[in-house]
Design an enzyme around this catalytic site. Sequence first.
Site, short mmCIF file in Angstrom:
data_model
loop_
_atom_site.label_atom_id
_atom_site.label_comp_id
_atom_site.label_asym_id
_atom_site.label_seq_id
_atom_site.Cartn_x
_atom_site.Cartn_y
_atom_site.Cartn_z
CE LYS A 84 -1.53 -86.83 9.33
NZ LYS A 84 -2.87 -86.91 9.99
CB SER A 159 -3.45 -83.55 11.62
OG SER A 159 -3.83 -84.92 11.61
CB SER A 183 -6.93 -85.59 10.99
OG SER A 183 -6.79 -84.81 12.15
#
Length: 477
Positions: A84, A159, A183
Amino acid sequence: MTTPSPALHELSAAELVGGYRRRDFSPVEVIQAVLGHVELWEHKLQALYLLRPELALEQARASEARWLRGAPLGPLDGVPVTVKDNIATRGDPLPLGTAASELAPAAADAPPAARVREAGGVVIAKTTMPDYGMLSSGLSSFHHLARNPWDLGKTPGGSSSGAGAAAAAGYGPLHIGTDIGGSLRLPAGWCGIFTLKPSLGRIPIDPPYTGRAAGPMTRRVADSAWFMQVLTLPDARDSMSLPYQAIAWDQFDAGVEKLRGLRIGLLLEAGCGLAVEPEVRAAVEHAARLFERAGAVVAPMRPFMTQAMLDGMDHFWRMRSLVDMKALSRERKAKVLPYIQQWADSAAGMDGEAVYKAASQFHQTRVATVAACAGFDYVISPTSPVPAFPAELPSPTNDPLRPLEHIGFTVPFNMSEQPAASINCGYTASGLPIGLQIAGRRFDDLGVLQVSRAFELIRDEQRPWPLPPSEAVEHID
């Protein structure tokens, strides 16, 4: 009639490592296959950041040489991985999903990325996220808009937006995301994949923060378990990390027998936020019946979250973001998504007493969650009250004053530090995945994996994974 062999990009981490060991195929062949598959999808999904094929192939060639010498670095050697955006990788900028960031190269790999490198994993790319990770969607002022492979008109969630989309689309077996209120689990639920938000501190991360966890995002429970043996290795940079334990992650598959006699709480109402949509409720109730048939004792739970708890955490995070944005120049703040700006600016009138009362809701949430779960071995619930929403929206409500109404099931387990997974348990009439959250007691990460694997064995037959647009009819609302 024989079932065709899976393509190289679809193989699990264990299958890839076994194939390398037997010399059935090489890391270079696998990375070429993954990159080829990415090329079919990425122009529509836009899940990746810093996709650099030559760098990935360079890592693959080094891995291939190690396998030929019989000296792999570890259990990820040659296995494709995505990381990420907000997990630092040395030499790469860290935009945090926002055009307001200064793109300075990171000085070092953050702990999860460092463990991947040490184990020989091939980082094929970083994955996208929304501004500062403060949205449950793929909307970003820096990255292109990420989309859901099940329906390109829908969000993959956030996210960990790009990671969820990449896992569902088959960009290799292993992806790393982060979670402070849902997330990992929200995109997992909306993309039909598996994830584990571990107990706080189980996977070292830098910087650490209350409720913040890194975790694996994969198509299979087995791949997340495989990944945990690497991600959980110690790192002194995380001052909130747990003492290292040599947990037998390879024991994740305890079979359906694991469920017999378990006391499982069924939570169908969060107590705050959005109401659970009927299709989501029906899928979770069906999952509960499957647990009962397998010998578990399932009992209904009363909601333990309150709107005051959710609002308090929301308001504190608004103030945190307002303070962060005050440090930006006017020009840089103007680059932040307007939705995030409005959300943060709404805290400008809060006084010290209001901030204190908001902050106290984190502890209230923790106490309430632990007390509510005390009578059960595990708790099951919807991951989200709603299925994936339109990709262009920042949140299901599209309202910066009601931005977190969908996290009532996920956020309590960040604050209580309990492990919680999301696994697919059904589909809406339009074909969107529905996530089932499985939460365990603090530190029982392996148990949550075992219960998740047992459910993986008893759940209804799963639909085929989405095909790239060149191989399937696109569906955009």
